[in-house]
Design a protein around this motif. Structure first.
Motif, PDB file in Angstrom:
ATOM      1  N   LEU A 330       2.052  -3.331 -11.216  1.00 19.35           N
ATOM      2  CA  LEU A 330       2.926  -4.297 -10.567  1.00 19.35           C
ATOM      3  C   LEU A 330       2.182  -4.998  -9.431  1.00 19.35           C
ATOM      4  O   LEU A 330       2.261  -6.217  -9.275  1.00 19.35           O
ATOM      5  N   LEU A 331       1.470  -4.222  -8.644  1.00 21.16           N
ATOM      6  CA  LEU A 331       0.674  -4.759  -7.543  1.00 21.16           C
ATOM      7  C   LEU A 331      -0.794  -4.452  -7.790  1.00 21.16           C
ATOM      8  O   LEU A 331      -1.133  -3.450  -8.424  1.00 21.16           O
ATOM      9  N   ARG A 332      -1.640  -5.327  -7.260  1.00 14.00           N
ATOM     10  CA  ARG A 332      -3.084  -5.167  -7.420  1.00 14.00           C
ATOM     11  C   ARG A 332      -3.773  -5.417  -6.085  1.00 14.00           C
ATOM     12  O   ARG A 332      -3.297  -6.235  -5.287  1.00 14.00           O
ATOM     13  N   PRO A 333      -4.866  -4.729  -5.818  1.00 12.77           N
ATOM     14  CA  PRO A 333      -5.565  -4.936  -4.546  1.00 12.77           C
ATOM     15  C   PRO A 333      -5.932  -6.402  -4.325  1.00 12.77           C
ATOM     16  O   PRO A 333      -6.409  -7.080  -5.234  1.00 12.77           O
ATOM     17  N   GLY A 334      -5.661  -6.868  -3.120  1.00  8.52           N
ATOM     18  CA  GLY A 334      -5.983  -8.238  -2.750  1.00  8.52           C
ATOM     19  C   GLY A 334      -4.809  -9.190  -2.793  1.00  8.52           C
ATOM     20  O   GLY A 334      -4.892 -10.301  -2.246  1.00  8.52           O
ATOM     21  N   LEU A 335      -3.685  -8.817  -3.413  1.00  6.60           N
ATOM     22  CA  LEU A 335      -2.530  -9.709  -3.499  1.00  6.60           C
ATOM     23  C   LEU A 335      -1.875  -9.873  -2.128  1.00  6.60           C
ATOM     24  O   LEU A 335      -1.855  -8.958  -1.315  1.00  6.60           O
ATOM     25  N   SER A 336      -1.314 -11.053  -1.905  1.00  2.28           N
ATOM     26  CA  SER A 336      -0.618 -11.341  -0.651  1.00  2.28           C
ATOM     27  C   SER A 336       0.813 -10.825  -0.720  1.00  2.28           C
ATOM     28  O   SER A 336       1.491 -10.961  -1.741  1.00  2.28           O
ATOM     29  N   VAL A 337       1.279 -10.251   0.398  1.00  4.26           N
ATOM     30  CA  VAL A 337       2.636  -9.728   0.466  1.00  4.26           C
ATOM     31  C   VAL A 337       3.220 -10.052   1.838  1.00  4.26           C
ATOM     32  O   VAL A 337       2.500 -10.419   2.774  1.00  4.26           O
ATOM     33  N   THR A 338       4.523  -9.909   1.919  1.00  7.77           N
ATOM     34  CA  THR A 338       5.230 -10.020   3.193  1.00  7.77           C
ATOM     35  C   THR A 338       5.824  -8.661   3.514  1.00  7.77           C
ATOM     36  O   THR A 338       6.461  -8.035   2.655  1.00  7.77           O
ATOM     37  N   VAL A 339       5.610  -8.199   4.761  1.00  7.43           N
ATOM     38  CA  VAL A 339       6.045  -6.868   5.163  1.00  7.43           C
ATOM     39  C   VAL A 339       7.065  -6.986   6.290  1.00  7.43           C
ATOM     40  O   VAL A 339       6.862  -7.748   7.240  1.00  7.43           O
ATOM     41  N   VAL A 340       8.148  -6.220   6.181  1.00  4.37           N
ATOM     42  CA  VAL A 340       9.153  -6.135   7.242  1.00  4.37           C
ATOM     43  C   VAL A 340       9.304  -4.657   7.603  1.00  4.37           C
ATOM     44  O   VAL A 340       9.643  -3.834   6.753  1.00  4.37           O
ATOM     45  N   VAL A 341       9.021  -4.322   8.856  1.00  6.04           N
ATOM     46  CA  VAL A 341       9.129  -2.942   9.340  1.00  6.04           C
ATOM     47  C   VAL A 341      10.402  -2.810  10.157  1.00  6.04           C
ATOM     48  O   VAL A 341      10.665  -3.619  11.063  1.00  6.04           O
TER      49      VAL A 341
END
Length: 347
Positions: A330-341
């Motif tokens: 589903l995810l691969r190293p280097g992909l851009s993501v948005t994180v909410v903590v």
């Protein structure tokens, strides 16, 4: 209801609705939103391993292809092993030679012990002969005083006694030489043992180098960035391909410095990837970098200059993915993501 009344009604309704929305958002911000810290400067990470060779040689076989999934221990690349097989055979011969030398030394030790026993027996016989000759010499001396025997007989007895003493001394010397030869064999045994250890170490190294001709996957993953071709010569340390892990992916999220005051390890995080819009993944904060990202760059920023412009610094935060999100696919190293903590959550 006239037009003016309708207008007044709608204005009141809209004002009430806006007030309710404002109150609702204020309540949401006070109870939840102000605890949420988000950033889109985040990327998927993984322990990508650069697979290289430990020994030099010609590539004999490439057992994998680009983007191919492999399991831990599966063969990736095989080098021509004939030189290393010859080195193993030579080392085995050296070990066998030293072991044979030890066997020969053991046989010589047994022979030397027998020689020592023979020397001890000869010394005992010589000592017995010396005692007998000493008694005979004393008896003949006493008889010579009474003129019972001739002077020649007495002299012959004395000569025999001296000969017996010489034979005893020679037997004693032979026994000491035989015993010292045993010490020499002990020293030689230590030398052979040391040589055997060296030969065994050379054999172990030769076998180890032989094993390096088969390059196997250190973990489950997917092959990428292959730089190896059959028949080409590779030197020691040359990178041949990359292996992307198939599990334990993470997120490196770069938060602004003014977002970190209440951020702690263990807090819940929500991740949304650009490659899968509308789908979110769960995670949690693992650690916070001990310095800003700029301090770990190749050329750290130097702010002690005449013209200074303040730039908000960012600090890397490691987010561990949970469940299927941590598995490659589903995810691969280097992909851009948005994180909410969510800082309201607790470990």
């Amino acid at each position: 209801m006239n037009l003016k009344s309708k207008k007044r009604f709608w204005v009141g309704s809209l004002s009430g609705t806006a007030l309710l929305l404002a109150l609702g958002y204020g309540f949401y911000w006070h109870t939840s939103a102000r605890f949420l810290q988000s950033t889109d400067d985040a990327y998927v990470g993984g322990d990508i391993s650069a697979i290289s060779t430990k020994v030099a040689g010609y590539i004999e076989e490439i057992a994998v292809k680009d983007n191919m999934s492999v399991k831990k221990g599966e063969l990736l690349i095989r080098l021509d092993a004939r030189d290393y097989l010859a080195a193993v055979t030579k080392a085995e011969g050296e070990v066998a030679a030293q072991q044979a030398a030890l066997t020969d030394l053991a046989a010589n030790r047994q022979l030397q012990k027998a020689t020592i026993a023979g020397s001890a027996a000869s010394l005992g016989a010589a000592q017995a002969t010396t005692v007998k000759m000493a008694r005979d010499s004393r008896r003949y001396n006493a008889l010579a005083q009474t003129v019972a025997i001739s002077a020649q007989v007495r002299e012959n007895a004395a000569a025999d006694y001296r000969h017996a003493l010489a034979e005893e001394s020679k037997a004693l010397a032979d026994k000491e030489v035989a015993e010292r030869q045993l010490l020499v064999l002990d020293a030689r045994e230590k030398q052979i043992h040391a040589a055997l250890i060296q030969a065994q170490a050379s054999l172990d190294m030769a076998r180890l180098n032989l094993s390096y001709t088969e390059i196997r996957a250190p973990f489950d993953g997917v092959v990428g960035n292959r730089r190896a071709w059959s028949g080409s010569f590779v030197s020691s340390g040359m990178q041949l391909l990359a292996l992307v892990p198939s599990h334990d992916l993470w997120i490196d999220a770069n938060f602004k410095e003014n977002q970190l005051a209440n951020m702690r390890p263990g807090q819940h995080a929500k991740v949304e990837a650009d490659v899968l819009p509308g789908r979110s993944f769960n995670g949690h904060v693992v650690s916070i970098s001990p310095a800003t990202g700029s301090k770990f760059s190749l050329l750290p920023a130097e702010n002690a200059t005449g013209n200074f412009t303040k730039i908000v610094q960012r600090v890397p935060v490691r987010i561990a993915l949970e469940g299927e999100a941590a598995t490659l696919g589903l995810l691969r190293p280097g992909l851009s993501v948005t994180v909410v903590v969510d800082e309201k959550s607790r470990p």
